[in-house]
Design a protein around this motif. Structure first.
Motif, PDB file in Angstrom:
ATOM      1  N   GLU A   1       3.435  -6.405 -19.972  1.00  0.00           N
ATOM      2  CA  GLU A   1       3.374  -7.760 -20.533  1.00  0.00           C
ATOM      3  C   GLU A   1       2.948  -7.726 -22.001  1.00  0.00           C
ATOM      4  N   LEU A   2       1.991  -6.862 -22.327  1.00  0.00           N
ATOM      5  CA  LEU A   2       1.559  -6.752 -23.717  1.00  0.00           C
ATOM      6  C   LEU A   2       2.677  -6.194 -24.585  1.00  0.00           C
ATOM      7  N   ALA A   3       3.440  -5.236 -24.059  1.00  0.00           N
ATOM      8  CA  ALA A   3       4.549  -4.656 -24.823  1.00  0.00           C
ATOM      9  C   ALA A   3       5.597  -5.724 -25.134  1.00  0.00           C
ATOM     10  N   ARG A   4       5.870  -6.607 -24.169  1.00  0.00           N
ATOM     11  CA  ARG A   4       6.817  -7.698 -24.416  1.00  0.00           C
ATOM     12  C   ARG A   4       6.270  -8.659 -25.471  1.00  0.00           C
ATOM     13  N   GLN A   5       4.981  -8.925 -25.421  1.00  0.00           N
ATOM     14  CA  GLN A   5       4.369  -9.790 -26.431  1.00  0.00           C
ATOM     15  C   GLN A   5       4.481  -9.157 -27.816  1.00  0.00           C
ATOM     16  N   LEU A   6       4.193  -7.867 -27.895  1.00  0.00           N
ATOM     17  CA  LEU A   6       4.283  -7.166 -29.172  1.00  0.00           C
ATOM     18  C   LEU A   6       5.710  -7.195 -29.715  1.00  0.00           C
ATOM     19  N   TYR A   7       6.689  -7.022 -28.822  1.00  0.00           N
ATOM     20  CA  TYR A   7       8.088  -7.031 -29.256  1.00  0.00           C
ATOM     21  C   TYR A   7       8.418  -8.342 -29.966  1.00  0.00           C
ATOM     22  N   ASN A   8       7.886  -9.447 -29.468  1.00  0.00           N
ATOM     23  CA  ASN A   8       8.185 -10.759 -30.041  1.00  0.00           C
ATOM     24  C   ASN A   8       7.343 -11.080 -31.271  1.00  0.00           C
ATOM     25  N   GLU A   9       6.136 -10.536 -31.330  1.00  0.00           N
ATOM     26  CA  GLU A   9       5.213 -10.908 -32.403  1.00  0.00           C
ATOM     27  C   GLU A   9       5.174  -9.907 -33.550  1.00  0.00           C
ATOM     28  N   THR A  10       5.557  -8.662 -33.302  1.00  0.00           N
ATOM     29  CA  THR A  10       5.541  -7.633 -34.337  1.00  0.00           C
ATOM     30  C   THR A  10       6.956  -7.078 -34.428  1.00  0.00           C
ATOM     31  N   ARG A  11       7.773  -7.741 -35.234  1.00  0.00           N
ATOM     32  CA  ARG A  11       9.214  -7.469 -35.261  1.00  0.00           C
ATOM     33  C   ARG A  11       9.511  -6.336 -36.237  1.00  0.00           C
ATOM     34  N   VAL A  12      10.178  -5.294 -35.726  1.00  0.00           N
ATOM     35  CA  VAL A  12      10.424  -4.085 -36.515  1.00  0.00           C
ATOM     36  C   VAL A  12      11.926  -3.850 -36.643  1.00  0.00           C
ATOM     37  N   LEU A  13      12.396  -3.739 -37.873  1.00  0.00           N
ATOM     38  CA  LEU A  13      13.748  -3.271 -38.132  1.00  0.00           C
ATOM     39  C   LEU A  13      13.705  -1.766 -38.337  1.00  0.00           C
ATOM     40  N   CYS A  14      14.569  -1.053 -37.646  1.00  0.00           N
ATOM     41  CA  CYS A  14      14.630   0.405 -37.745  1.00  0.00           C
ATOM     42  C   CYS A  14      15.852   0.804 -38.564  1.00  0.00           C
ATOM     43  N   MET A  15      15.624   1.494 -39.651  1.00  0.00           N
ATOM     44  CA  MET A  15      16.681   2.012 -40.509  1.00  0.00           C
ATOM     45  C   MET A  15      16.724   3.527 -40.348  1.00  0.00           C
ATOM     46  N   VAL A  16      17.783   4.023 -39.738  1.00  0.00           N
ATOM     47  CA  VAL A  16      17.876   5.445 -39.399  1.00  0.00           C
ATOM     48  C   VAL A  16      18.925   6.109 -40.276  1.00  0.00           C
ATOM     49  N   LEU A  17      18.532   7.178 -40.975  1.00  0.00           N
ATOM     50  CA  LEU A  17      19.472   7.934 -41.790  1.00  0.00           C
ATOM     51  C   LEU A  17      20.316   8.851 -40.901  1.00  0.00           C
ATOM     52  N   THR A  18      21.620   8.823 -41.111  1.00  0.00           N
ATOM     53  CA  THR A  18      22.511   9.703 -40.361  1.00  0.00           C
ATOM     54  C   THR A  18      23.677  10.085 -41.261  1.00  0.00           C
ATOM     55  N   MET A  19      24.669  10.785 -40.699  1.00  0.00           N
ATOM     56  CA  MET A  19      25.878  11.178 -41.420  1.00  0.00           C
ATOM     57  C   MET A  19      27.041  11.183 -40.440  1.00  0.00           C
ATOM     58  N   PRO A  20      28.265  11.107 -40.932  1.00  0.00           N
ATOM     59  CA  PRO A  20      29.412  10.971 -40.026  1.00  0.00           C
ATOM     60  C   PRO A  20      29.469  12.000 -38.907  1.00  0.00           C
ATOM     61  N   LYS A  21      29.159  13.250 -39.171  1.00  0.00           N
ATOM     62  CA  LYS A  21      29.269  14.272 -38.131  1.00  0.00           C
ATOM     63  C   LYS A  21      28.229  14.091 -37.028  1.00  0.00           C
ATOM     64  N   ASN A  22      27.191  13.285 -37.283  1.00  0.00           N
ATOM     65  CA  ASN A  22      26.143  13.034 -36.280  1.00  0.00           C
ATOM     66  C   ASN A  22      26.303  11.700 -35.557  1.00  0.00           C
ATOM     67  N   HIS A  23      27.328  10.936 -35.888  1.00  0.00           N
ATOM     68  CA  HIS A  23      27.472   9.600 -35.308  1.00  0.00           C
ATOM     69  C   HIS A  23      27.554   9.637 -33.783  1.00  0.00           C
ATOM     70  N   ILE A  24      28.338  10.565 -33.230  1.00  0.00           N
ATOM     71  CA  ILE A  24      28.545  10.589 -31.772  1.00  0.00           C
ATOM     72  C   ILE A  24      27.563  11.530 -31.074  1.00  0.00           C
ATOM     73  N   THR A  25      26.682  12.148 -31.835  1.00  0.00           N
ATOM     74  CA  THR A  25      25.701  13.058 -31.222  1.00  0.00           C
ATOM     75  C   THR A  25      24.305  12.483 -31.401  1.00  0.00           C
ATOM     76  N   LYS A  26      23.601  12.880 -32.439  1.00  0.00           N
ATOM     77  CA  LYS A  26      22.213  12.462 -32.620  1.00  0.00           C
ATOM     78  C   LYS A  26      22.071  10.948 -32.771  1.00  0.00           C
ATOM     79  N   ALA A  27      22.903  10.343 -33.610  1.00  0.00           N
ATOM     80  CA  ALA A  27      22.770   8.899 -33.846  1.00  0.00           C
ATOM     81  C   ALA A  27      23.009   8.116 -32.562  1.00  0.00           C
ATOM     82  N   ALA A  28      24.018   8.530 -31.793  1.00  0.00           N
ATOM     83  CA  ALA A  28      24.283   7.850 -30.519  1.00  0.00           C
ATOM     84  C   ALA A  28      23.114   8.012 -29.559  1.00  0.00           C
ATOM     85  N   LYS A  29      22.454   9.175 -29.595  1.00  0.00           N
ATOM     86  CA  LYS A  29      21.280   9.396 -28.746  1.00  0.00           C
ATOM     87  C   LYS A  29      20.124   8.496 -29.166  1.00  0.00           C
TER      88      LYS A  29
END
Length: 347
Positions: A53-81
């Protein structure tokens, strides 16, 4: 005589009724009576919310955008994971690449895929995020596609702090400028105001934020310091790092303590295993993402329940200012000199 008989009869009737009442309470003591008492006790001491319940509250109250660096050769491997595991717990997930991929959610920022271009790639990613999302989220995480992040622990760290304060968190490294910088591989997270300052005052000013930095994390750290963004304290109560620039096996006691990481870390590392409230680790191989997902989110150990807890209190403005002042005056107590150029070390 009749009076005596009448008194005796009344006494017998009253005695029988009292006995019945006494027996009723005895019989219901473990039933209705205990239920009533339990309800009274529960109302007097309300149950704490579960961690879910606390995790759900945190999700709504502490909003995080995740910017992940990747490259085309990793799109279907690491980035997809990343997208299938920890990335799904971000409030918003985008990938910064040199090739658009709508299915993945990758943005082409127009920077060629070369290691020496990482700094320019991050700058371009930060500009894109600021232009499109600065008012929609509270915190902005930069991570690599070989980083695993425990988003619930990240939000728990961030919750007490106002996103309109100029600060950022990560694994802190020493360098030639006083505040140091946060490891790019471990990931670093900046507040809304830090992202705003970076874009409005730093990225357009070559004195504050030069274009010729070869290390993205050190370069961004230099830019942030020059516009008043404070490096926050992200270690736990025992001084153990929560953001970890290496893989989890390096947290074990058998791992040598004379690595480049120990020599470069801002504060003297404690002789402890990894933090129980760890946030991130680095150098995750493609096949390991599902392993960590299973161990962290599906495997449960019988007999080791999570104790009920409350979220930490949010800091009042004066408390926050005092904390920022303490952090801004922090000095490295690592006695090991930097005998090499930190810019050539892995992120």
């Amino acid at each position: 005589m009749y009076r005596n008989i009448l008194c005796l009869a009344l006494g017998l009737i009253i005695g029988i009724r009292v006995t019945d009442i006494f027996e009723f309470f005895q019989l219901t003591e473990a039933g209705l009576g205990s239920t009533v008492m339990t309800r009274i006790a529960e109302e007097a001491t309300p149950q704490l919310p579960t961690e879910e319940e606390l995790a759900r509250q945190l999700y709504n109250e502490t909003r995080v955008l995740c910017m992940v660096l990747t490259m085309p050769k990793n799109h279907i491997t690491k980035a997809a994971k990343v997208k299938r595991t920890w990335g799904k717990r971000c409030n918003k997930l985008i990938f910064i690449s040199s090739q658009e991929d709508k299915e993945l959610g990758a943005i082409d920022v127009g920077i060629p895929e070369e290691r020496e271009n990482l700094y320019l790639k991050v700058r371009a990613g930060m500009k894109y995020v600021y232009k499109n999302f600065v008012e929609d989220y509270d915190w902005f995480l930069k991570a690599d596609d070989d980083t695993f992040v425990i988003m619930e622990n990240l939000r728990l760290l961030l919750y007490p702090y106002d996103p309109e304060a100029a600060l950022y968190f990560g694994h802190r490294f020493r360098t030639t400028f006083p505040q140091g910088y946060m490891s790019g591989g471990a990931g670093y997270v900046m507040s809304r105001d830090a992202l705003r300052r970076l874009n409005l005052f730093a990225l357009n000013n070559t004195r504050f934020c030069p274009h010729n930095q070869s290390s993205e994390d050190k370069g961004i750290g230099f830019c942030l310091q020059n516009v008043g963004v404070v490096a926050g304290e992200s270690r736990d109560e025992k001084g153990r790092d929560r953001f970890w620039p290496l893989s989890p096996h390096s947290m074990l006691p058998t791992f040598p303590n004379n690595t480049w990481l120990h020599k470069l870390t801002f504060f003297e590392p404690v002789k402890e295993t990894g933090s129980s409230s760890g946030i991130s680790f680095h150098y995750v191989k493609s096949h390991e993402f599902d392993r960590y997902e299973y161990l962290l989110y599906k495997l449960r150990v019988f007999g080791v329940p999570a104790a009920p807890r409350r979220l930490p209190l949010k800091l009042e403005p004066r408390q926050l200012q005092n904390q920022l002042q303490v952090w801004s005056e922090a000095k490295s107590n690592n006695p090991n000199p930097v005998l090499y150029d930190p810019e050539i070390q892995p992120g």
